[in-house]
Each structure stands twice: as structure tokens, then as C-alpha cells.
Design a protein around this motif. Structure first.
Motif, short mmCIF file in Angstrom:
data_model
loop_
_atom_site.label_atom_id
_atom_site.label_comp_id
_atom_site.label_asym_id
_atom_site.label_seq_id
_atom_site.Cartn_x
_atom_site.Cartn_y
_atom_site.Cartn_z
N ARG A 1 0.83 -1.20 0.00
CA ARG A 1 0.00 0.00 0.00
C ARG A 1 0.88 1.26 0.00
N LEU A 2 1.92 1.25 0.83
CA LEU A 2 2.81 2.40 0.90
C LEU A 2 3.48 2.65 -0.44
N LEU A 3 3.95 1.60 -1.09
CA LEU A 3 4.63 1.75 -2.37
C LEU A 3 3.68 2.21 -3.47
N LEU A 4 2.53 1.58 -3.56
CA LEU A 4 1.59 1.88 -4.64
C LEU A 4 1.02 3.29 -4.55
N ASN A 5 1.02 3.86 -3.37
CA ASN A 5 0.50 5.22 -3.19
C ASN A 5 1.61 6.26 -3.07
N ASP A 6 2.82 5.87 -3.38
CA ASP A 6 3.96 6.79 -3.37
C ASP A 6 3.98 7.52 -4.72
N ALA A 7 3.63 8.80 -4.71
CA ALA A 7 3.49 9.56 -5.95
C ALA A 7 4.78 9.61 -6.76
N ARG A 8 5.91 9.40 -6.12
CA ARG A 8 7.19 9.44 -6.83
C ARG A 8 7.32 8.30 -7.83
N PHE A 9 6.55 7.24 -7.66
CA PHE A 9 6.65 6.07 -8.53
C PHE A 9 5.36 5.80 -9.30
N SER A 10 4.45 6.76 -9.30
CA SER A 10 3.11 6.51 -9.85
C SER A 10 3.11 6.31 -11.36
N THR B 1 -5.62 -7.91 -8.51
CA THR B 1 -6.82 -7.38 -7.85
C THR B 1 -6.47 -6.87 -6.46
N ARG B 2 -5.67 -7.63 -5.72
CA ARG B 2 -5.25 -7.19 -4.38
C ARG B 2 -4.45 -5.90 -4.45
N LEU B 3 -3.55 -5.81 -5.41
CA LEU B 3 -2.74 -4.60 -5.52
C LEU B 3 -3.59 -3.38 -5.85
N ARG B 4 -4.50 -3.54 -6.80
CA ARG B 4 -5.32 -2.39 -7.19
C ARG B 4 -6.23 -1.93 -6.07
N ALA B 5 -6.64 -2.85 -5.22
CA ALA B 5 -7.50 -2.49 -4.08
C ALA B 5 -6.75 -1.64 -3.06
N LEU B 6 -5.41 -1.65 -3.12
CA LEU B 6 -4.62 -0.89 -2.16
C LEU B 6 -4.39 0.56 -2.61
N ILE B 7 -4.69 0.87 -3.85
CA ILE B 7 -4.44 2.22 -4.37
C ILE B 7 -5.57 3.16 -3.95
N ASP B 8 -5.19 4.24 -3.33
CA ASP B 8 -6.18 5.21 -2.86
C ASP B 8 -6.78 5.98 -4.03
#
Length: 284
Positions: free
Chosen positions: A246-255, A277-284
Motif C-alpha cells: 500500500r505504501l509503495l503503490l501510493n507513493d506519488a514518486r513512482f506513480s 486485484t489485491r494490488l489495485r484495491a490498495l491504491i487510494d
């Protein structure tokens, strides 16, 4: 949003990897361009190249990375093994140029007991040779040095080692970094909580530079932080857990970056669907 995808098989033809990534709803792709268990690969035919490029175009030219063979060791001490590694990697770069793939992932290699400094110097020299032999210096190709778990005498488990290669190899415009979440976690970089995640990213920024990162491998880890054991697990089923991703996927530096799975899957690829599916559910 990150471009989430997965490594897919090229069984039956290189171009069929695109059907597989489409089947799981991926937005980026990683492949082997040849059998990664063999030193010598057949030269690509004009038909193979045409099919790959036409199919890629139909899929909107999604980001595609190649992963070099695990046999290659650019830090090899033995001259014959070193020459085989340089030759095999040069051929990999040539195939990627023919196909139009600009991102080529490779593990830095293993120093075999000679020591980290000697091993890194060998890797640097051999990277330069491969780039020259493959005539890639006038291309946009990027060799992405992958972070490793630190098993045995492998290089690349410390960000300082990768930073050394970026700074001490000629043709730096052709080098970059691929960060594997399982590998950095196993190497001792904890990304499970905001405080430790920020510490890890600060170390990456200091030793490498965040602008040098061009690809992430998204893998959970079967083993504990600092274990130095490379064992991938499905997302949320390992020791990293969902919060780290969750922390990585929502880090704007790597979006804007491609992020690909390298987790086990069966013929129907349903594991990739579940993980994505699990990964996409973590993106705010």
C-alpha cells in the motif's frame, strides 16, 4: 497510477505473451526473450520480430521489459564463464533491440569469494563490453540492475553496491535500477511501516537516486526481513504483508512506473488475476 502487470511465458511464440497479460488485465509486461536455461539462443526470425511488434502495437505499446538469463554472471572470476556471460548478455541486448524492448533487467552477479569490490569492478567492465558488442550505444536501451536478496556471494543487495555500478561504469545513460520488493526486504530493508518505508526510500535516494528506478518487481517474501533468502510469495501472503505494498503503490514518486509480478502461477493464470486485484484495491 502505477502500470501493474506480470512476467508472462513466451511458450508458443514471443507475441503470445501479450495475450496472456491481456487475459489477466495487466498494463505492463516482463518476458524472457529466449529460454533462460540455455546459454545460446536461436537468432530471431523476421517473422518472429514482425509478429511481436504488430501484437505489441495492438496492445497500445504497453511497457515491456526483458529479464536476462539467470545463467549470466557478469562478476564471474573464471575467464571462460565471464566470456560466456558477456556473449550471452550481448545477444540478449541484440534481441531486445530487434524487438524494440528498451528495458533489460539483469542480476549484477556473484563475486564467488573474491570480495565485493573486485566483483563490482568486474561487473562494470563486462557491462561496458556487452553494450559495445551489442552496438547498443546509439539506442535508448536501459540495462536495469536488479536489487538482490544477498544470498551467498551475490552482488546488489546493498544500495551502495548498485550506486557504485551506476557511478563507475561508462555509458551511465544506458544504466538504471529495477527494485524487487522481496529482494530488498530479504536484504534487510523494511518497507512494512511508514517509518521504515521512508527510511528505505531515503537510502535509495541517497545511494542510487530515485530517478534511476525504472521498474519494480512486486513480490511478497516467504522469509523474514534480513534473511538474505530469495523466496517469492503472493501479495499479502508473505512477511511483507499488504501495508508495505500500500505504501509503495501510493507513493506519488513512482506513480508513473511499470510494476510487474514475478509470483508462481498455473496455466490459467488465475494467481496473477488475484494478485493484481489485491494490488489495485490498495491504491487510494
Amino acid at each position: 497510477m502505477p502500470l501493474l502487470g506480470a512476467h508472462q511465458s513466451i511458450a508458443g511464440g514471443l507475441h503470445l505473451a501479450f495475450a496472456r497479460i491481456a487475459q489477466v488485465g495487466g498494463e505492463s509486461l516482463q518476458i524472457f526473450t529466449a529460454n533462460q536455461r540455455q546459454w545460446k539462443a536461436k537468432a530471431l526470425t523476421d517473422e518472429e520480430i514482425r509478429l511481436f511488434q504488430e501484437t505489441w502495437q495492438k496492445h497500445g505499446f504497453m511497457p515491456v521489459a526483458s529479464h536476462a538469463s539467470y545463467l549470466i554472471n557478469l562478476a564471474a572470476q573464471d575467464p571462460d564463464k565471464a566470456e560466456k556471460s558477456i556473449a550471452a548478455f550481448s545477444e540478449e541486448l541484440i534481441r531486445c533491440r530487434q524487438l524494440g524492448i528498451n528495458l533489460v533487467v539483469i542480476h549484477p552477479g556473484s563475486h564467488g569469494g573474491r570480495g565485493i569490490e573486485a566483483g563490482l569492478q568486474e561487473v562494470s567492465r563486462n557491462l561496458e563490453q556487452a553494450l559495445v558488442r551489442s552496438r547498443a550505444l546509439d539506442s535508448e536501451l536501459k540495462i536495469l540492475l536488479e536489487t538482490t536478496a544477498g544470498q551467498g556471494t551475490s552482488l546488489g543487495s546493498r544500495f551502495e553496491e548498485l550506486g557504485y555500478l551506476l557511478k563507475n561504469t561508462r555509458y551511465p545513460q544506458h544504466l538504471g535500477i529495477c527494485v524487487d520488493t522481496c529482494h530488498i526486504f530479504a536484504a534487510g530493508y523494511d518497507i512494512r511501516r511508514p517509518a521504515t518505508y521512508n527510511q528505505t526510500m531515503a537510502a535509495l535516494a541517497k545511494q542510487i537516486g530515485l530517478d534511476q528506478i525504472h521498474l519494480f518487481h512486486l513480490n511478497d517474501s516467504q522469509k523474514d526481513c534480513g534473511s538474505r533468502v530469495d523466496r517469492h510469495a503472493h501479495i499479502g501472503q508473505g512477511r511483507i504483508g499488504l501495508e508495505g505494498f500500500r505504501l509503495l503503490l501510493n507513493d506519488a514518486r513512482f506513480s508513473h512506473l511499470p510494476m510487474t509480478l514475478e509470483t508462481d502461477k498455473g496455466p490459467d493464470l488465475h494467481e496473477d488475476v488475484i494478485n493484481l486485484t489485491r494490488l489495485r484495491a490498495l491504491i487510494d
